[in-house]
Design an enzyme around this catalytic site. Sequence first.
Site, PDB file in Angstrom:
ATOM      1  N   ARG A  88       0.820  -1.217   0.000  1.00 27.59           N
ATOM      2  CA  ARG A  88       0.000   0.000   0.000  1.00 27.59           C
ATOM      3  C   ARG A  88       0.849   1.260   0.000  1.00 27.59           C
ATOM      4  O   ARG A  88       0.465   2.267  -0.604  1.00 27.59           O
ATOM      5  CB  ARG A  88      -0.943  -0.008   1.196  1.00 27.59           C
ATOM      6  CG  ARG A  88      -2.042  -1.032   0.996  1.00 27.59           C
ATOM      7  CD  ARG A  88      -2.971  -1.094   2.174  1.00 27.59           C
ATOM      8  NE  ARG A  88      -4.103  -1.944   1.861  1.00 27.59           N
ATOM      9  CZ  ARG A  88      -4.803  -2.609   2.759  1.00 27.59           C
ATOM     10  NH1 ARG A  88      -4.487  -2.521   4.038  1.00 27.59           N
ATOM     11  NH2 ARG A  88      -5.822  -3.352   2.405  1.00 27.59           N
ATOM     12  N   LYS A 132     -19.036 -18.092  -0.862  1.00 26.55           N
ATOM     13  CA  LYS A 132     -20.488 -17.914  -0.732  1.00 26.55           C
ATOM     14  C   LYS A 132     -21.135 -17.177  -1.894  1.00 26.55           C
ATOM     15  O   LYS A 132     -20.567 -16.227  -2.425  1.00 26.55           O
ATOM     16  CB  LYS A 132     -20.785 -17.120   0.533  1.00 26.55           C
ATOM     17  CG  LYS A 132     -20.483 -17.877   1.786  1.00 26.55           C
ATOM     18  CD  LYS A 132     -20.825 -17.020   2.972  1.00 26.55           C
ATOM     19  CE  LYS A 132     -20.535 -17.744   4.277  1.00 26.55           C
ATOM     20  NZ  LYS A 132     -20.520 -16.812   5.391  1.00 26.55           N
ATOM     21  N   GLY A 135      -9.220  -9.513  -2.479  1.00 27.54           N
ATOM     22  CA  GLY A 135      -8.158 -10.185  -1.729  1.00 27.54           C
ATOM     23  C   GLY A 135      -7.667 -11.532  -2.219  1.00 27.54           C
ATOM     24  O   GLY A 135      -6.529 -11.653  -2.676  1.00 27.54           O
ATOM     25  N   GLY A 155     -13.227  -4.375  -0.903  1.00 26.58           N
ATOM     26  CA  GLY A 155     -14.634  -3.964  -0.857  1.00 26.58           C
ATOM     27  C   GLY A 155     -14.957  -2.876  -1.866  1.00 26.58           C
ATOM     28  O   GLY A 155     -16.027  -2.895  -2.490  1.00 26.58           O
TER      29      GLY A 155
HETATM   30  P1  AMP Z   1     -14.555 -15.209  -0.472  1.00 27.73           P
HETATM   31  O1  AMP Z   1     -14.023 -14.457   0.699  1.00 27.73           O
HETATM   32  O2  AMP Z   1     -16.031 -15.419  -0.468  1.00 27.73           O
HETATM   33  O3  AMP Z   1     -14.023 -14.692  -1.794  1.00 27.73           O
HETATM   34  O4  AMP Z   1     -13.994 -16.689  -0.317  1.00 27.73           O
HETATM   35  C1  AMP Z   1     -12.638 -17.019  -0.353  1.00 27.73           C
HETATM   36  C2  AMP Z   1     -12.461 -18.316   0.378  1.00 27.73           C
HETATM   37  O5  AMP Z   1     -13.264 -19.286  -0.244  1.00 27.73           O
HETATM   38  C3  AMP Z   1     -11.052 -18.853   0.345  1.00 27.73           C
HETATM   39  O6  AMP Z   1     -10.531 -18.777   1.644  1.00 27.73           O
HETATM   40  C4  AMP Z   1     -11.224 -20.305  -0.100  1.00 27.73           C
HETATM   41  O7  AMP Z   1     -10.500 -21.207   0.691  1.00 27.73           O
HETATM   42  C5  AMP Z   1     -12.703 -20.537   0.080  1.00 27.73           C
HETATM   43  N1  AMP Z   1     -13.206 -21.606  -0.788  1.00 27.73           N
HETATM   44  C6  AMP Z   1     -13.085 -21.728  -2.102  1.00 27.73           C
HETATM   45  N2  AMP Z   1     -13.610 -22.892  -2.531  1.00 27.73           N
HETATM   46  C7  AMP Z   1     -14.075 -23.544  -1.446  1.00 27.73           C
HETATM   47  C8  AMP Z   1     -14.707 -24.793  -1.238  1.00 27.73           C
HETATM   48  N3  AMP Z   1     -14.974 -25.616  -2.248  1.00 27.73           N
HETATM   49  N4  AMP Z   1     -15.033 -25.120   0.027  1.00 27.73           N
HETATM   50  C9  AMP Z   1     -14.775 -24.298   1.051  1.00 27.73           C
HETATM   51  N5  AMP Z   1     -14.179 -23.092   0.914  1.00 27.73           N
HETATM   52  C10 AMP Z   1     -13.829 -22.714  -0.318  1.00 27.73           C
END
Ligand code: AMP
Length: 415
Positions: free
Chosen positions: A34, A217, A373, A396
């Site tokens: 940064r 998610k 991230g 974000g």
């Molecule tokens: P997000 O913050 O929603 O972008 O999610 C990122 C996180 O999703 C990372 O830490 C990954 O380890 C997790 N992730 C990706 N694929 C899977 C999966 N099949 N099962 C559980 N976690 C996952």
Amino acid sequence: MKLNDYKFAGKKAIVRVDFNVPLDENGNITDDTRIRGALPTLRHILDEGGALIIMSHMGKPKGKVAAKYSLSQIKDAVSKALGVEVKFAPDCAKAQAEAAALKAGEVLMLENLRFYPEEEGKPVGIEKEDPAYEEAKKAMKASQKEFAKTLASYADCYVNDAFGTAHRKHASTAVIADYFTAENKMLGFLMEKEVQAVDNILNNIRRPFTAIMGGSKVSTKIGIIENLMDKVDNLILCGGMTYTFAKAQGGKIGNSICEDDKLDLALSIIEQAKAKGVNLVLGTDSVCGNRFANDADIQICPSNAIPEGWEGLDAGPDSRVAFAKAIEGAKTILWNGPAGVFEFDNFTAGSRAIAEAIAKATDNGAYSLIGGGDSVACINKFGLGDRVSYISTGGGALLEAIEGKVLPGVAAING
Ligand code: AMP
């Protein structure tokens, strides 16, 4: 006003940067990305004969002074990066004398803005349910204006180069801009680049356009998915989201991550894609583990037929081929979120396949934007960071911009 057109000679510029860098327990910076990101703007102002007042937040001190969030800890690192000895104002709202004494080529850094609750503008010590909350909020908004006005009084012009906080309407990121005329406020180089990158993805699209959304998610990505649905040709949804879609369509997903309250949403996304002629690519097979660990036993299963006791942790070989096909022919590419639990070395293949396909497409002339991230961590883990067009610094803020929301930090300057 554009930073390149402004005559900084003999002027004082107050610059909002994002120096919220991670520190170890001894106060040493563990990642200075940064600081490096803001250097072109800061150096330009000094080289043009201006004086610099740097302001930033660090951490979440919640409106109180806290030594562990003091920006004094990074003063020497900033001095070294800039090649100028940085002066320090230990109270950001009482720095009139230090600012007044500043000469061309000199740099003053203000203490953490968030030591004052006025920076964020949220009333402290009162719950939203309290009948007096609305009054407290009004009072806080008034004192936020005073706080912003004080900061503005230190300088002749205002520069915002903190893309990471551009989605917040804080004193230093937005309110302060009210105290400068249009000729005396501008975006920094980093902000300009970020805004341009988002524009390339949302408005300047070269087709085909492939967006890859991964991560854990659906619920946190839905705003983006819906905004992109009107723009993309191919939409790859991968990572943990895969299993909410598989279950919604009647599949068996074992212990895979799933949002049971989002099954209808998943079906509606499938319908929307059909209606809009978007090629929706979901991973048909998965690398499954018998537990959530790097050294879990592994088997490849169809994403809709995962046995009990097993969970999908990465995209399988057929999925990787399908993802690469949708990426390699693209001319515009956006990637947010990994295709698997890439933190475990045995479950990186899906994310790696995506990163490699993006690098290849970029070599062939595509515009690629990576942001948010984890996808940035992924592309760097695979050593492909220099083979994509742009890596966003804003988590974000980038996601809100892609959702189509106006960023207060940008609007305060560009109108
Ligand atoms: P997000 O913050 O929603 O972008 O999610 C990122 C996180 O999703 C990372 O830490 C990954 O380890 C997790 N992730 C990706 N694929 C899977 C999966 N099949 N099962 C559980 N976690 C996952």
